[in-house]
Design a protein around this motif. Structure first.
Motif, PDB file in Angstrom:
ATOM      1  N   SER A  11      51.698  70.397  25.089  1.00  0.00           N
ATOM      2  CA  SER A  11      52.011  70.736  26.480  1.00  0.00           C
ATOM      3  C   SER A  11      51.955  72.250  26.617  1.00  0.00           C
ATOM      4  O   SER A  11      52.470  72.980  25.776  1.00  0.00           O
ATOM      5  N   CYS A  12      51.340  72.710  27.695  1.00  0.00           N
ATOM      6  CA  CYS A  12      51.017  74.137  27.756  1.00  0.00           C
ATOM      7  C   CYS A  12      51.257  74.693  29.153  1.00  0.00           C
ATOM      8  O   CYS A  12      50.664  74.224  30.133  1.00  0.00           O
ATOM      9  N   TYR A  13      52.120  75.691  29.241  1.00  0.00           N
ATOM     10  CA  TYR A  13      52.305  76.438  30.485  1.00  0.00           C
ATOM     11  C   TYR A  13      52.288  77.926  30.136  1.00  0.00           C
ATOM     12  O   TYR A  13      53.112  78.396  29.347  1.00  0.00           O
ATOM     13  N   ASN A  14      51.320  78.630  30.686  1.00  0.00           N
ATOM     14  CA  ASN A  14      51.137  80.062  30.390  1.00  0.00           C
ATOM     15  C   ASN A  14      51.111  80.303  28.876  1.00  0.00           C
ATOM     16  O   ASN A  14      51.850  81.120  28.347  1.00  0.00           O
ATOM     17  N   GLY A  15      50.227  79.583  28.215  1.00  0.00           N
ATOM     18  CA  GLY A  15      50.187  79.647  26.753  1.00  0.00           C
ATOM     19  C   GLY A  15      49.010  80.406  26.178  1.00  0.00           C
ATOM     20  O   GLY A  15      48.708  80.264  24.994  1.00  0.00           O
ATOM     21  N   ALA A  16      48.337  81.217  26.997  1.00  0.00           N
ATOM     22  CA  ALA A  16      47.143  81.917  26.515  1.00  0.00           C
ATOM     23  C   ALA A  16      47.419  82.757  25.276  1.00  0.00           C
ATOM     24  O   ALA A  16      46.584  82.857  24.374  1.00  0.00           O
ATOM     25  N   HIS A  17      48.595  83.354  25.225  1.00  0.00           N
ATOM     26  CA  HIS A  17      48.943  84.221  24.096  1.00  0.00           C
ATOM     27  C   HIS A  17      49.218  83.420  22.833  1.00  0.00           C
ATOM     28  O   HIS A  17      48.965  83.908  21.717  1.00  0.00           O
ATOM     29  N   TYR A  18      49.711  82.185  22.987  1.00  0.00           N
ATOM     30  CA  TYR A  18      50.178  81.399  21.833  1.00  0.00           C
ATOM     31  C   TYR A  18      49.173  80.375  21.329  1.00  0.00           C
ATOM     32  O   TYR A  18      49.184  80.020  20.147  1.00  0.00           O
ATOM     33  N   ILE A  19      48.310  79.878  22.211  1.00  0.00           N
ATOM     34  CA  ILE A  19      47.471  78.739  21.852  1.00  0.00           C
ATOM     35  C   ILE A  19      46.548  79.000  20.662  1.00  0.00           C
ATOM     36  O   ILE A  19      46.315  78.094  19.860  1.00  0.00           O
ATOM     37  N   PRO A  20      46.006  80.216  20.462  1.00  0.00           N
ATOM     38  CA  PRO A  20      45.146  80.407  19.285  1.00  0.00           C
ATOM     39  C   PRO A  20      45.865  80.139  17.967  1.00  0.00           C
ATOM     40  O   PRO A  20      45.322  79.449  17.087  1.00  0.00           O
ATOM     41  N   MET A  21      47.094  80.654  17.794  1.00  0.00           N
ATOM     42  CA  MET A  21      47.823  80.412  16.554  1.00  0.00           C
ATOM     43  C   MET A  21      48.150  78.930  16.393  1.00  0.00           C
ATOM     44  O   MET A  21      48.027  78.361  15.295  1.00  0.00           O
ATOM     45  N   CYS A  22      48.540  78.300  17.488  1.00  0.00           N
ATOM     46  CA  CYS A  22      48.870  76.881  17.446  1.00  0.00           C
ATOM     47  C   CYS A  22      47.661  76.053  17.009  1.00  0.00           C
ATOM     48  O   CYS A  22      47.752  75.217  16.102  1.00  0.00           O
ATOM     49  N   LEU A  23      46.516  76.297  17.639  1.00  0.00           N
ATOM     50  CA  LEU A  23      45.310  75.532  17.316  1.00  0.00           C
ATOM     51  C   LEU A  23      44.820  75.827  15.903  1.00  0.00           C
ATOM     52  O   LEU A  23      44.448  74.916  15.151  1.00  0.00           O
ATOM     53  N   ASN A  24      44.808  77.093  15.525  1.00  0.00           N
ATOM     54  CA  ASN A  24      44.320  77.453  14.186  1.00  0.00           C
ATOM     55  C   ASN A  24      45.180  76.827  13.087  1.00  0.00           C
ATOM     56  O   ASN A  24      44.684  76.523  11.995  1.00  0.00           O
ATOM     57  N   SER A  25      46.466  76.637  13.367  1.00  0.00           N
ATOM     58  CA  SER A  25      47.327  76.009  12.368  1.00  0.00           C
ATOM     59  C   SER A  25      46.938  74.547  12.138  1.00  0.00           C
ATOM     60  O   SER A  25      47.138  74.010  11.045  1.00  0.00           O
ATOM     61  N   ILE A  39      44.845  67.094  22.195  1.00  0.00           N
ATOM     62  CA  ILE A  39      44.914  66.953  23.647  1.00  0.00           C
ATOM     63  C   ILE A  39      45.834  68.043  24.185  1.00  0.00           C
ATOM     64  O   ILE A  39      47.024  68.069  23.879  1.00  0.00           O
ATOM     65  N   ILE A  40      45.273  68.961  24.946  1.00  0.00           N
ATOM     66  CA  ILE A  40      46.050  70.063  25.519  1.00  0.00           C
ATOM     67  C   ILE A  40      46.199  69.813  27.011  1.00  0.00           C
ATOM     68  O   ILE A  40      45.205  69.648  27.725  1.00  0.00           O
ATOM     69  N   VAL A  41      47.430  69.767  27.470  1.00  0.00           N
ATOM     70  CA  VAL A  41      47.697  69.537  28.885  1.00  0.00           C
ATOM     71  C   VAL A  41      48.148  70.854  29.508  1.00  0.00           C
ATOM     72  O   VAL A  41      49.234  71.357  29.208  1.00  0.00           O
ATOM     73  N   ASN A  42      47.295  71.425  30.333  1.00  0.00           N
ATOM     74  CA  ASN A  42      47.601  72.683  31.017  1.00  0.00           C
ATOM     75  C   ASN A  42      48.421  72.364  32.267  1.00  0.00           C
ATOM     76  O   ASN A  42      47.901  71.838  33.258  1.00  0.00           O
ATOM     77  N   ASP A  43      49.692  72.694  32.215  1.00  0.00           N
ATOM     78  CA  ASP A  43      50.633  72.297  33.269  1.00  0.00           C
ATOM     79  C   ASP A  43      50.734  73.375  34.355  1.00  0.00           C
ATOM     80  O   ASP A  43      51.783  73.971  34.563  1.00  0.00           O
ATOM     81  N   CYS A  44      49.576  73.619  35.008  1.00  0.00           N
ATOM     82  CA  CYS A  44      49.510  74.589  36.121  1.00  0.00           C
ATOM     83  C   CYS A  44      49.828  76.014  35.675  1.00  0.00           C
ATOM     84  O   CYS A  44      50.567  76.748  36.361  1.00  0.00           O
ATOM     85  N   SER A  45      49.272  76.430  34.562  1.00  0.00           N
ATOM     86  CA  SER A  45      49.453  77.806  34.112  1.00  0.00           C
ATOM     87  C   SER A  45      48.865  78.775  35.128  1.00  0.00           C
ATOM     88  O   SER A  45      47.890  78.461  35.820  1.00  0.00           O
ATOM     89  N   VAL A  46      49.439  79.969  35.195  1.00  0.00           N
ATOM     90  CA  VAL A  46      48.920  81.003  36.105  1.00  0.00           C
ATOM     91  C   VAL A  46      48.276  82.147  35.325  1.00  0.00           C
ATOM     92  O   VAL A  46      47.904  83.170  35.901  1.00  0.00           O
ATOM     93  N   ASP A  47      48.149  81.978  34.005  1.00  0.00           N
ATOM     94  CA  ASP A  47      47.425  82.955  33.200  1.00  0.00           C
ATOM     95  C   ASP A  47      46.044  82.366  32.860  1.00  0.00           C
ATOM     96  O   ASP A  47      45.587  81.429  33.495  1.00  0.00           O
ATOM     97  N   ASN A  48      45.379  82.904  31.854  1.00  0.00           N
ATOM     98  CA  ASN A  48      44.029  82.436  31.517  1.00  0.00           C
ATOM     99  C   ASN A  48      44.039  81.400  30.397  1.00  0.00           C
ATOM    100  O   ASN A  48      43.130  81.345  29.564  1.00  0.00           O
ATOM    101  N   THR A  49      45.058  80.539  30.381  1.00  0.00           N
ATOM    102  CA  THR A  49      45.165  79.491  29.372  1.00  0.00           C
ATOM    103  C   THR A  49      43.897  78.638  29.301  1.00  0.00           C
ATOM    104  O   THR A  49      43.367  78.383  28.215  1.00  0.00           O
TER     105      THR A  49
END
Length: 334
Positions: A11-25, A39-49
């Motif tokens: 589950s992802c909200y404004n996760g652009a900064h974190y998602i690379p480490m999460c996925l690479n792990s 499966i990544i669910v972008n929950d209406c992020s307002v950044d470039n997730t």
């Protein structure tokens, strides 16, 4: 792609900064790409997730991106991910956390070979200074196959957690019981994992610390507000009601879930450090049903006073709240 062995749901909200480490792990686990999906669910992020995730999709065809049109918080995002998941097992990961370097492959195989409904594992918790401390059932390496009720009876204690991220679940088991996270609330998992454990016929624990719970000052648990604390009481009440419902079937399980509900509810003593407006939001979040449930069971008279007399509490704390906040801040720095 054939049905994979496991679906990782993020589950992802404004996760652009974190998602690379999460996925690479996940990629570093060396699982064959056909054996898993993300499966990544972008929950209406307002950044470039979304843009960050699409860059990863160019290299990894097993990444599925779902875009919510309406914010449903983590519970709704996980439900959306489960609906499209194809894996035999489900794993939930918060976007600001990641898997440890320990390989998850043996855990998946353990679940497959033993036809487990759930598999539990230990986890690492990051402290303020950046170090990680292992949590879980620290006195054993591996349990035998147990029912969920036996697992709770023998091993559940204050060092373990009902977070959904510290287990993997057989998808057929999840769907057969029609488990769903509560949507549009914080603390959406307060009672659901207790229900999973209560229903599970086959569960095993392995002490491999698979999950890294990152200390994120912006996370739900670190940025408490009137809305979040109101949801905490509401969701604690669900666990309280669940503990009452099962008392005749398993009194020990009932007592442990009751204890978990009370612990969460009494955390709301933090309301004394809120601003006047945040306390108003908190009290407005509570309903009469809540007062009939978990709050009524709290034994500490000081906490009960905080709940039962919101107007008096607000009037009394209004002039001294800034001082309390300063004292709290000073204490945290010591």
């Amino acid at each position: 792609m054939n049905n994979p062995k496991i679906s990782f749901i993020i589950s992802c909200y404004n996760g652009a900064h974190y998602i690379p480490m999460c996925l690479n792990s996940i990629f570093k686990q060396n699982i064959p790409q056909d054996d898993y999906e993300i499966i990544i669910v972008n929950d209406c992020s307002v950044d470039n997730t979304s843009e960050v995730i699409r860059q990863f999709q160019k290299e990894y065809s097993n990444i599925v991106l779902l875009e919510h049109k309406q914010n449903k918080k983590a519970g709704g995002a996980r439900n959306s991910g489960i609906e499209v998941a194809k894996g035999s097992y489900l794993s939930f990961i918060d976007v600001d956390d990641y898997l440890s370097s320990s390989s998850i492959i043996p855990l998946i195989e353990e679940a497959y070979v033993n036809n487990l409904d759930m598999l539990a594992f230990s986890f690492l918790v990051q402290t303020k200074n950046g170090n990680f401390v292992e949590k879980g059932i620290t006195n054993i390496q591996k349990t035998r196959i147990l029912s969920g009720k036996e697992f709770i009876s023998e091993y559940f204690n204050s060092t373990y957690s009902l977070s959904p991220c510290f287990y993997i679940y057989k998808r057929d088991f999840w769907q057969a019981n029609n488990f769903k996270f509560v949507e549009n609330v914080f603390w959406e998992d307060a009672d659901l994992i207790a229900q999973c454990l209560f229903k599970a016929d086959r569960i095993k624990y392995i002490s491999t610390p698979m999950y890294c719970w990152v200390y994120n000052i912006q996370s739900t648990s670190r940025t408490l507000s009137g809305k979040k604390l109101g949801d905490m009481v509401k969701m604690s009440n669900r666990n309280y009601l669940f503990s009452k419902k099962i008392i005749d079937e398993d009194i020990e399980f009932s007592k442990k879930m009751y204890s978990a509900a009370m612990w969460n509810a009494t955390c709301i003593k933090k309301i004394i450090f809120m601003s006047y407006n945040e306390r108003k939001i908190f009290y407005n979040e509570l309903t009469e049903d809540i007062y009939k449930g978990v709050i009524r069971e709290i034994k500490d008279w000081k906490l009960k006073f905080l709940y039962k007399y919101p107007t008096i509490v607000n009037i009394f704390l209004y002039p001294i709240a800034p001082l309390l906040a300063i004292l709290k801040s000073t204490k945290n720095k010591l």
